[in-house]
Design a protein around this motif. Structure first.
Motif, PDB file in Angstrom:
ATOM      1  N   SER A  36       0.821  -1.221   0.000  1.00 26.77           N
ATOM      2  CA  SER A  36       0.000   0.000   0.000  1.00 26.77           C
ATOM      3  C   SER A  36       0.849   1.263   0.000  1.00 26.77           C
ATOM      4  CB  SER A  36      -0.943   0.000   1.202  1.00 26.77           C
ATOM      5  OG  SER A  36      -0.208  -0.138   2.400  1.00 26.77           O
TER       6      SER A  36
ATOM      7  N   ASP B 150       7.510 -15.461   8.325  1.00 30.01           N
ATOM      8  CA  ASP B 150       8.348 -14.858   7.276  1.00 30.01           C
ATOM      9  C   ASP B 150       9.645 -15.652   7.080  1.00 30.01           C
ATOM     10  OD1 ASP B 150       6.606 -12.876   6.670  1.00 30.01           O
ATOM     11  OD2 ASP B 150       7.834 -11.226   7.441  1.00 30.01           O
TER      12      ASP B 150
ATOM     13  N   SER C 143     -12.322  -5.251  11.883  1.00 27.69           N
ATOM     14  CA  SER C 143     -11.516  -4.286  11.125  1.00 27.69           C
ATOM     15  C   SER C 143     -12.396  -3.193  10.523  1.00 27.69           C
ATOM     16  CB  SER C 143     -10.764  -5.016  10.013  1.00 27.69           C
ATOM     17  OG  SER C 143     -11.685  -5.674   9.160  1.00 27.69           O
TER      18      SER C 143
ATOM     19  N   VAL D 170      -9.673   3.080   5.222  1.00 27.51           N
ATOM     20  CA  VAL D 170      -8.234   2.875   5.030  1.00 27.51           C
ATOM     21  C   VAL D 170      -7.781   3.312   3.633  1.00 27.51           C
ATOM     22  CG1 VAL D 170      -8.139   1.028   6.734  1.00 27.51           C
ATOM     23  CG2 VAL D 170      -8.483   0.447   4.322  1.00 27.51           C
TER      24      VAL D 170
ATOM     25  N   TYR E 285      -7.617  -3.298  -0.118  1.00 25.49           N
ATOM     26  CA  TYR E 285      -7.859  -3.344   1.333  1.00 25.49           C
ATOM     27  C   TYR E 285      -6.848  -4.240   2.048  1.00 25.49           C
ATOM     28  CZ  TYR E 285     -10.391  -3.922   5.737  1.00 25.49           C
ATOM     29  OH  TYR E 285     -10.741  -3.948   7.068  1.00 25.49           O
ATOM     30  N   TYR E 286      -6.653  -5.435   1.548  1.00 27.25           N
ATOM     31  CA  TYR E 286      -5.829  -6.401   2.287  1.00 27.25           C
ATOM     32  C   TYR E 286      -4.323  -6.150   2.144  1.00 27.25           C
ATOM     33  CZ  TYR E 286     -10.114  -8.780   3.354  1.00 27.25           C
ATOM     34  OH  TYR E 286     -11.367  -9.053   3.832  1.00 27.25           O
ATOM     35  N   THR E 287      -3.958  -5.132   1.410  1.00 28.55           N
ATOM     36  CA  THR E 287      -2.553  -4.734   1.337  1.00 28.55           C
ATOM     37  C   THR E 287      -2.256  -3.548   2.252  1.00 28.55           C
ATOM     38  OG1 THR E 287      -3.196  -3.536  -0.663  1.00 28.55           O
ATOM     39  CG2 THR E 287      -2.056  -5.630  -0.973  1.00 28.55           C
ATOM     40  N   THR E 288      -3.248  -3.125   3.027  1.00 28.90           N
ATOM     41  CA  THR E 288      -3.003  -2.073   4.030  1.00 28.90           C
ATOM     42  C   THR E 288      -2.678  -2.738   5.367  1.00 28.90           C
ATOM     43  OG1 THR E 288      -5.321  -2.034   4.737  1.00 28.90           O
ATOM     44  CG2 THR E 288      -4.707  -0.561   2.913  1.00 28.90           C
ATOM     45  N   PRO E 289      -2.082  -1.999   6.297  1.00 26.59           N
ATOM     46  CA  PRO E 289      -1.793  -2.593   7.608  1.00 26.59           C
ATOM     47  C   PRO E 289      -3.058  -3.142   8.277  1.00 26.59           C
ATOM     48  CG  PRO E 289      -0.649  -0.500   7.369  1.00 26.59           C
ATOM     49  CD  PRO E 289      -1.538  -0.641   6.166  1.00 26.59           C
TER      50      PRO E 289
ATOM     51  N   MET F 219      -4.103  -6.367   6.484  1.00 28.01           N
ATOM     52  CA  MET F 219      -3.180  -7.468   6.799  1.00 28.01           C
ATOM     53  C   MET F 219      -3.445  -8.016   8.197  1.00 28.01           C
ATOM     54  SD  MET F 219       0.456  -6.225   5.263  1.00 28.01           S
ATOM     55  CE  MET F 219       0.633  -5.732   3.548  1.00 28.01           C
TER      56      MET F 219
ATOM     57  N   ASP G 139      -6.297  -7.900   9.732  1.00 24.73           N
ATOM     58  CA  ASP G 139      -7.575  -8.613   9.663  1.00 24.73           C
ATOM     59  C   ASP G 139      -7.378 -10.085   9.285  1.00 24.73           C
ATOM     60  OD1 ASP G 139      -9.886  -9.838   8.603  1.00 24.73           O
ATOM     61  OD2 ASP G 139     -10.801  -7.930   8.114  1.00 24.73           O
ATOM     62  N   ILE G 140      -6.596 -10.344   8.231  1.00 26.61           N
ATOM     63  CA  ILE G 140      -6.492 -11.748   7.813  1.00 26.61           C
ATOM     64  C   ILE G 140      -5.381 -12.509   8.535  1.00 26.61           C
ATOM     65  CG2 ILE G 140      -7.595 -11.670   5.567  1.00 26.61           C
ATOM     66  CD1 ILE G 140      -4.940 -11.223   4.276  1.00 26.61           C
ATOM     67  N   GLY G 141      -4.670 -11.817   9.389  1.00 28.94           N
ATOM     68  CA  GLY G 141      -3.760 -12.556  10.249  1.00 28.94           C
ATOM     69  C   GLY G 141      -2.334 -12.652   9.756  1.00 28.94           C
ATOM     70  N   TYR G 142      -1.909 -11.714   8.921  1.00 27.46           N
ATOM     71  CA  TYR G 142      -0.484 -11.686   8.580  1.00 27.46           C
ATOM     72  C   TYR G 142       0.276 -11.065   9.744  1.00 27.46           C
ATOM     73  CZ  TYR G 142       3.933 -10.340   6.438  1.00 27.46           C
ATOM     74  OH  TYR G 142       5.269 -10.172   6.177  1.00 27.46           O
ATOM     75  N   ARG G 143       1.270 -11.776  10.248  1.00 33.39           N
ATOM     76  CA  ARG G 143       1.949 -11.324  11.460  1.00 33.39           C
ATOM     77  C   ARG G 143       3.434 -11.031  11.237  1.00 33.39           C
ATOM     78  NH1 ARG G 143      -1.181 -12.624  16.108  1.00 33.39           N
ATOM     79  NH2 ARG G 143      -3.246 -11.915  15.504  1.00 33.39           N
TER      80      ARG G 143
ATOM     81  N   ASN H  25       6.819  -9.264   8.773  1.00 35.47           N
ATOM     82  CA  ASN H  25       7.464  -7.977   8.475  1.00 35.47           C
ATOM     83  C   ASN H  25       8.060  -7.341   9.722  1.00 35.47           C
ATOM     84  OD1 ASN H  25       8.154  -6.515   6.140  1.00 35.47           O
ATOM     85  ND2 ASN H  25       6.725  -4.884   6.662  1.00 35.47           N
TER      86      ASN H  25
END
Lengths: 603, 207
Positions: free
Chosen positions: A60, A378, B80, B86, B172-176, B179, B181-185, B187
């Protein structure tokens, strides 16, 4: 003054190297550490991996959420600049208009070349991979065996820092004890596949990648790599101490400002420049290898892209490492009265026998992954595991219809979400049409990270119908004649891809995978077109004699004794392994031989 | 091959899941994009927002419709925020204003689709789409969200809706927030990589 402009070049050098990637970088490193004076030409601009790479930026925070565009063909945050399959002003052509005969040519016009964004997968070629004719009665045996290259694999792995484990696999060699860094723990999807793969006769093993998992041993390694050379040891120790091990975040393709992974600048060019023996001219597009009346190479004529003017640099020897097909193009464009077919081409084999990794992929939904407790996976910015080729017995019995084999790479995981992360959620949820609203949000949440896929990378032996030549009607923006590619998959590749699709389907089924469609049965639909994987090699293959090959076992051209190849061009075939590690090992071996020849006064 | 290729494979796979049919809407009145792209050597480190590289082109009425439709597709829930909270409408505007070939096709689909949905809203409810009650918005979306079931007069709009839904979701899912929301933890740098936690291993029968 290592990075210089055209007018700052010295009158003459020991060695001129064209290209700054894996092959050029390794050649420059090996030569300059031993005191050889080197000038390197790079067609692209300088690039600073410390300050110019975007490691943590989110999609983004990029235009169009970072998707690929004609300007950035691997996406906005991929570290490739001025690169792509299509570059304005730098055309090439395909002889056939059929989609299945297409070759796509990636060019990476930047300091460090393709090493800036490769996946760092560093698998050694095995004994069979050097002897396909003996092993499979097809292709050509290389004039070297695995044992000739093994010590160089060890050296390269110690120099660049490679993690992995020794698995004792047939034709996927171990490294010597103490060479590899510890393999990282596997991710949950990799472990899940490891448990269930044996049901279908497959094995999941730790992969080897050029990513440091611990600090390099700056006390011991320099002495091992440069015995009796205190200056080289000091410079290398300093370089090793400046690198940090992986911090377990960010995609390796974005580059690595902490120097945990290998790229040519970080590992090769920095220490090479520290010797004071390396000058690099960036923005220098090589046009021709010049020769004298005795038929020896004298240097390179190039276009200084900053001024558009032609310039020339002189050396006692010339090393081509411009990427396999760019080096081939240079040879074919270096015509003279002595070499009317192009340089080093008395065999007529320059441009012939291009090969590439044979590749297809397939994925499925894994219900067992739904509801996975959330965690950060990751890891080392790329795969930790892979499925090596183990069906050698079937090869020996001739049951497969193709020589060699392929390995499988995982294409899954809970990666940083991209523009496409929600695609497929509707059909996976069994909904008709396109979902929206709170239900859709729940569907996306449920299915994120639940796809598991595998991409195959397989061997290809050369055939007579896959080659390149100069297109008589096409020139680039500097007037340099361009290449025309001929590409033809043989039954070997098509049979292999059929097998890949079937076996990936079996593996995914063993993991409980659900398909929206079955694996592809038409290999021409499943196979990735030539060049798409960016693993093309060959075109100036090494061999046993000057009639059937372009170089000898040292990547030294038969026709011109002071002309050497250091990229993928001398590869006599493609193994079921990724080519970069072997490019580096052969470049180091070539450079050792080049120095021997210099010392003996042979060149 | 490697992760680089893996990413391309994923993109290829993802693209194959997206139906790209040329818009069948009328072609009238859509201004071509004259702006330039970011070129082959952009500043990669810089943090960009829509409008930084090429100008945004949606009119105010178009933006109102676009924003409302984004939030019908991704409303706020207990987990979310909504798409518009967003900045997804800005992203849609960036996308349809982009000079690249892929987006130029979408520009036509999206602009004509926004026009259609607004006209449909006026015709059915005498009110602009952005002012409709949620169930009125759903009524229109339900008519155009399934190309296999849509009435003939709605077929064209299904292409638009699918594309718009995919863009909204991708944006949407490329914003913090998306991310999270779908559980990317990931970075986040860390001194060690400890592998999956025991609960994850238990979840798939590995512990």
């Amino acid at each position: 003054m290592p990075v210089i402009t055209a007018d700052q070049a010295q009158e003459t050098y020991d060695v001129i190297i064209v290209g700054s990637g894996a092959g050029g970088g390794q050649s420059a490193y090996t030569l300059t550490m031993e005191g050889v004076k080197v000038l390197m030409l790079e067609a692209g601009r300088t690039f600073d991996p410390l300050t110019e790479v975007a490691m943590f930026q989110l999609p983004s925070q990029a235009p169009l959420r970072g998707i690929s565009t004609p300007d950035k063909q691997y996406g906005f945050h991929d570290s490739s600049i001025n690169s792509g399959w299509e570059i304005p002003g730098e055309p090439y052509s395909n002889a056939s208009k059929k989609a299945e005969d297409e070759f796509r040519w990636w060019r990476q016009r930047m300091m460090g070349g393709r090493t800036n964004h490769w996946g760092r997968i560093s698998l050694r070629n095995g004994p069979y991979d050097f002897k396909p004719r003996t092993q499979y009665s097809a292709g050509f045996d290389w004039p070297i065996s695995y044992d000739d290259v093994a010590p160089y694999y060890d050296k390269v792995e110690m120099l660049v820092g490679v993690f992995g484990s020794n698995e004792g696999l047939e034709n996927s060699p171990n490294s010597s004890p103490g060479v590899l860094m510890p393999a990282p723990k596997l991710r949950v999807g990799e472990l899940y596949a490891q448990k269930h793969a044996p049901k279908v006769g497959m094995k999941v093993a730790s992969i080897h990648r050029a990513v440091m998992t611990i600090p390099q041993d700056a006390e011991k390694l320099p002495a091992k790599l440069h015995p009796g050379n205190p200056k080289a040891q000091r410079i290398l120790a300093e370089s090793m101490r400046s690198r940090s091990p992986c911090f377990w975040a960010t995609d390796c393709h974005r580059g690595c400002s902490i120097r945990a992974n290998y790229d040519s600048q970080t590992v090769h060019l920095r220490p090479a420049m520290a010797t004071g023996n390396l000058d690099i001219i960036p923005n220098a597009m090589a046009r021709e290898v010049t020769v004298n009346k005795e038929g020896k190479a004298t240097g390179i004529t190039y276009i200084d892209k900053t001024t558009g003017k032609e310039a020339h640099v002189k050396g006692r020897a010339v090393v081509l490492a411009a990427s396999s097909q760019e080096s081939v193009r240079l040879l074919l464009n270096s015509k003279s009265a002595l070499f009317p077919q192009g340089l080093a081409n008395s065999s007529g084999k320059v441009g012939k026998y291009i090969t590439d990794s044979v590749s297809s992929s397939f994925s499925a939904h894994i219900p067992a992954f739904e509801g996975m407790p959330l965690h950060n996976e990751d890891g080392a910015g790329g795969p930790h595991a892979y499925v090596p080729w183990t069906q050698h017995d079937k090869n020996r019995k001739g049951e497969l219809g193709f020589p060699g084999g392929y390995h499988l790479e995982f294409t899954s995981g809970r990666h940083m979400p991209t523009m496409f992360v929600a695609n497929g959620a509707d059909s996976q949820a069994g909904r008709r049409g396109v979902g929206y609203g709170k239900q859709f949000k729940e569907d996306v949440r449920r299915f994120y990270g639940c796809r598991l896929g595998f991409g195959a990378q397989g061997s290809m032996l050369p055939n007579e119908n896959t080659f390149c030549e100069i297109d008589p009607n096409l020139k680039d923006q500097w007037g340099i004649p361009a290449l025309r590619f001929h590409w033809k998959w043989s039954d070997h590749e098509l049979n292999q891809v059929r097998h890949q699709q079937q076996r990936i389907g079996e593996l995914l089924t063993a993991l409980g995978g659900q398909f929206t469609r079955p694996p592809e049965t038409d290999p021409l639909k499943a196979i990735r077109s030539g060049g798409s994987v960016i693993h093309e090699v060959g075109g100036a293959i090494m061999g046993h004699d000057a009639t059937h090959s372009v170089t000898n076992q040292w990547s030294q051209t038969w026709d011109v004794k002071n002309l050497f190849m250091a990229d993928g061009a001398p590869f006599a075939s493609t193994a079921d392994k990724n080519p970069t590690l072997t490019i580096m090992a052969l470049a180091w071996r070539m450079a050792d031989h080049l120095m021997d020849e210099l010392k003996k006064g042979n060149i | 091959m490697d992760r680089r290729i893996a990413i391309q494979w994923m993109l290829t796979a993802a693209a194959s899941l997206t139906v790209h049919t040329p818009s069948a809407f009328a072609a009238a009145g859509i201004a071509p994009i004259e702006a330039k792209g970011y070129g082959p050597d952009p500043d990669m480190v810089k943090i960009y927002k829509p409008g930084d590289v090429w100008p945004l082109t949606l009119s105010e009425p178009q933006r109102r419709t676009a924003t409302a439709l984004c939030d019908v597709i991704i409303p706020a829930d207990e987990t979310s925020p909504s798409a518009s909270a967003v900045g997804v409408p800005d992203f849609i505007d960036e996308w349809v204003s982009s000079p690249y070939p892929g987006q130029k096709t979408d520009r036509k689909t999206i602009l004509e689709g926004l026009e259609w949905i607004e006209a449909e809203s006026q015709q059915r409810f005498k009110t602009s789409f952005a002012e409709l009650q949620p169930n009125q918005q759903y009524a229109i979306c339900d008519d155009i969200c399934d190309s296999t079931q849509a009435k003939p007069e709605h077929k064209k709009a299904t292409t638009f809706f699918k594309r718009y839904r995919d863009l909204t979701a991708g944006g949407y899912y490329t914003t913090p927030e998306g991310m999270k929301d779908i559980g990317y933890r990931g970075n986040i740098p860390s001194a060690t990589f400890d592998g999956p936690p025991i609960e994850a291993l238990k979840h798939v029968g590995l512990a």
